[in-house]
Design a protein around this motif. Structure first.
Motif, PDB file in Angstrom:
ATOM      1  N   UNK A 322     -16.429  14.482   6.428  1.00 24.90           N
ATOM      2  CA  UNK A 322     -17.449  15.190   5.758  1.00 24.90           C
ATOM      3  C   UNK A 322     -17.974  14.526   4.653  1.00 24.90           C
ATOM      4  N   UNK A 323     -19.152  14.489   4.448  1.00 27.83           N
ATOM      5  CA  UNK A 323     -19.807  13.863   3.483  1.00 27.83           C
ATOM      6  C   UNK A 323     -20.544  14.609   2.311  1.00 27.83           C
ATOM      7  N   UNK A 324     -20.431  14.284   1.085  1.00 32.19           N
ATOM      8  CA  UNK A 324     -21.009  14.941   0.134  1.00 32.19           C
ATOM      9  C   UNK A 324     -22.526  14.199  -0.295  1.00 32.19           C
ATOM     10  N   UNK A 325     -23.785  14.579   0.190  1.00 35.39           N
ATOM     11  CA  UNK A 325     -24.748  13.736  -0.271  1.00 35.39           C
ATOM     12  C   UNK A 325     -25.856  14.539  -1.048  1.00 35.39           C
ATOM     13  N   UNK A 326     -27.047  13.962  -0.911  1.00 38.14           N
ATOM     14  CA  UNK A 326     -28.003  14.458  -2.036  1.00 38.14           C
ATOM     15  C   UNK A 326     -28.873  15.618  -1.463  1.00 38.14           C
ATOM     16  N   UNK A 327     -28.584  16.789  -2.030  1.00 34.99           N
ATOM     17  CA  UNK A 327     -28.922  18.000  -1.469  1.00 34.99           C
ATOM     18  C   UNK A 327     -28.371  18.795  -0.295  1.00 34.99           C
ATOM     19  N   UNK A 332     -20.002  14.351  10.163  1.00 30.61           N
ATOM     20  CA  UNK A 332     -20.146  13.177  11.012  1.00 30.61           C
ATOM     21  C   UNK A 332     -19.048  13.077  12.116  1.00 30.61           C
ATOM     22  N   UNK A 333     -19.450  12.498  12.973  1.00 29.42           N
ATOM     23  CA  UNK A 333     -18.325  12.243  14.028  1.00 29.42           C
ATOM     24  C   UNK A 333     -17.609  11.339  13.479  1.00 29.42           C
ATOM     25  N   UNK A 334     -16.386  11.104  14.119  1.00 33.26           N
ATOM     26  CA  UNK A 334     -15.316  10.293  13.519  1.00 33.26           C
ATOM     27  C   UNK A 334     -15.854   8.638  13.537  1.00 33.26           C
ATOM     28  N   UNK A 335     -16.785   8.371  14.157  1.00 33.28           N
ATOM     29  CA  UNK A 335     -17.291   7.202  14.294  1.00 33.28           C
ATOM     30  C   UNK A 335     -18.617   6.949  13.653  1.00 33.28           C
TER      31      UNK A 335
END
Length: 544
Positions: A322-327, A332-335
């Motif tokens: 899990x990635x917190x981004x802009x808005x 994402x998959x593990x790779x």
């Protein structure tokens, strides 16, 4: 300067040493032109010199026969004894000088000035005597502490050895480490105490020397020379500063008050060891050591060009990221080859505030000046999780009981169930810069000002232990499954600390900024980093 009488009107003079050879025998002469005392030998030499052969040299007895008690006290202009001191001109004057040139100046009788200056000097000497006595008491306290510390150290080491025998093989390694730590602390305190004692002795000697010297020289001063002598003496005395050494604090052993029959159940908490009774949860990690390599070994790198700004990262139990981004929040998959979900957020930026539940859902808090937390499900939905009582939220984590832990306004921690119900609140002394949770249910807090880490009980908030660490500007912490603490700061450094808070390794990452760190099931360290306008995830090996 020349020869002085101990009391005005006395018939016998206290003779100073010869001003040329400093001999104190046969000093029978006084040169009026040079204002020098002379012995018999130096008088002959003085009158043979081309420079001084025309000087007026009188015997000391001649000076008294002329009614001149001290030739250095006589006004050369009027051949009269100095009786006043002109403060305006900073010089001694006689009565004729006063009426002729100093009538409107600020002047004082030399006897009054002598009394005033003597009192000032006496006051300073008394003050310095008190400071000397205070340092002596401080020295005695340090000596007593040294004795008590030695006894305490022996007692503590004995307790540790007894405890090691009680828990037998399981605590041999950790017990010896604890002894080494306590001895090291004792040695450091001994060095500080020894240095403190030396400093006090040295400064006490300086005080005694200066005071004795001034008191001896004071007896030789006359009214006319007293002003300059006292001024200089007071300057010397006031420049002396006392030395005060703090008594080292008594340290607390981590197992004080714990009954022996509970040792085997609590050995992991007492000594930071994973060598407990083997269960299904600990079988795969019993006895594991954290031997950190000298350099971070990069296994692979994931490029995040398709995402843009990345402010935070956490791992799902299934290995996805899990990635917190802009808005948006991205799953994402593990790779990182596939964006599984791209979910819009209620606020522009997430910064670093994202964590993952055991179900694989992510919980996020929205930066500054908002008062809510959302839950993003693993199947791609956003659900409102909870409202917060204040306007500023900061860090977020999930503990071993799958509860959501949130720091609010950098001063307290609120714990929610995974359904969003508030369970309890913990006030944290010293404030909260960042925090994480470990597998024992503790909360590890980094404070915003002091370079300390504190381990809190996850339910009561009780302080279990506090470490002073050799790092600054801690921005994010996380724990691996062995209890090691990983921290990163603004200076692109990643630190690895053991369960006792000791820094084992420091790595400098080649990047412009580190946005997040976490550890996966394979014991790989993931570093979310920014360099040259691009975001990447480095997968690195940091354990042997």
């Amino acid at each position: 300067m020349a020869f002085a009488s101990s009391k005005i009107g006395a018939q016998e003079a206290i003779i100073k040493p010869c001003d040329l050879c400093e001999d104190d025998e046969n000093v029978n002469w006084f040169c009026k032109d040079c204002d020098h005392n002379l012995c018999d030998r130096c008088k002959k030499t003085h009158l043979r010199s081309n420079v001084s052969k025309s000087h007026i040299v009188l015997s000391i007895s001649e000076g008294f026969a002329m009614g001149k008690r001290n030739l250095s006290n006589i006004c050369r202009e009027h051949d009269e004894l100095f009786t006043f001191f002109c403060k305006t001109c900073d010089r001694n004057i006689c009565s004729q000088c006063l009426s002729a040139k100093h009538k409107k100046h600020d002047f004082v009788d030399l006897r009054e000035l002598q009394s005033e200056l003597q009192k000032q000097l006496d006051d300073v000497i008394k003050e310095k005597e008190k400071e000397k006595q205070k340092m002596a008491r401080n020295f005695d306290d340090l000596v007593q502490h040294e004795i008590k510390s030695e006894m305490q150290n022996k007692d503590e080491c004995a307790k540790i050895k007894d405890r090691i025998r009680a828990i037998k093989v399981a605590a041999d390694e950790e017990g010896e480490k604890l002894i080494e730590s306590i001895n090291s602390t004792k040695q450091q305190q001994d060095r500080e105490v020894k240095e403190g004692k030396h400093n006090i002795q040295t400064q006490t000697g300086v005080y005694a020397t200066e005071i004795h010297s001034i008191q001896q020289e004071l007896r030789l001063q006359t009214a006319s020379s007293l002003h300059g002598f006292v001024t200089e003496s007071m300057k010397k005395l006031k420049s002396l500063k006392p030395v005060s050494i703090a008594i080292p604090d008594k340290h607390q052993l981590p197992f004080e008050g714990v009954e022996d029959n509970h040792i085997r159940e609590t050995i992991g908490k007492l000594f930071g060891s994973q060598k407990v009774s083997v269960t299904e949860n600990t079988k795969d990690r019993e006895g594991t050591k954290c031997n950190v390599l000298s350099n971070l070994e990069i296994i692979r790198t994931f490029n995040l060009d398709r995402i843009g700004h990345c402010f935070s990262m956490c791992l799902s139990p299934d290995g996805s990221i899990w990635i917190g981004g802009d808005r948006c929040v991205y799953k994402m998959s593990s790779d990182c080859s596939t964006v599984l979900h791209q979910l819009p957020t209620r606020n522009s930026y997430l910064f670093e505030y994202i964590a993952c539940l055991q179900s694989g859902d992510a919980v996020v808090s929205y930066g500054v000046e908002v008062s809510y937390v959302d839950r993003f499900t693993s199947d791609g939905r956003r659900v409102e999780f909870t409202e917060l009582p204040r306007r500023s939220t900061y860090d977020i984590a999930v503990n071993i009981n799958d509860e959501v832990v949130i720091s609010v306004d950098m001063e307290c921690i609120i714990i929610f169930s995974n359904k969003g119900k508030q369970l309890r609140k913990i006030e944290v002394d010293g404030g909260i810069q960042t925090f994480c949770t470990d597998r024992d249910g503790h909360i590890i807090v980094a404070h915003p000002i002091s370079p300390n880490l504190t381990k809190l009980d996850g339910r009561s908030g009780e302080v279990k232990i506090s470490w002073r660490v050799s790092m600054s500007d801690i921005r994010r912490v996380t724990c691996d499954r062995y209890g090691n603490i990983l921290a990163r700061n603004f200076k692109k450094n990643v630190y690895v600390l053991d369960r006792n808070g000791k820094v084992k390794k420091t790595y400098t990452v080649d990047c412009d900024e580190i946005s997040g760190i976490c550890v996966n099931k394979e014991d790989h360290l993931l570093i979310l980093m920014y360099k040259n306008d691009k975001y990447k995830i480095h997968v690195t090996k940091y354990l042997e």
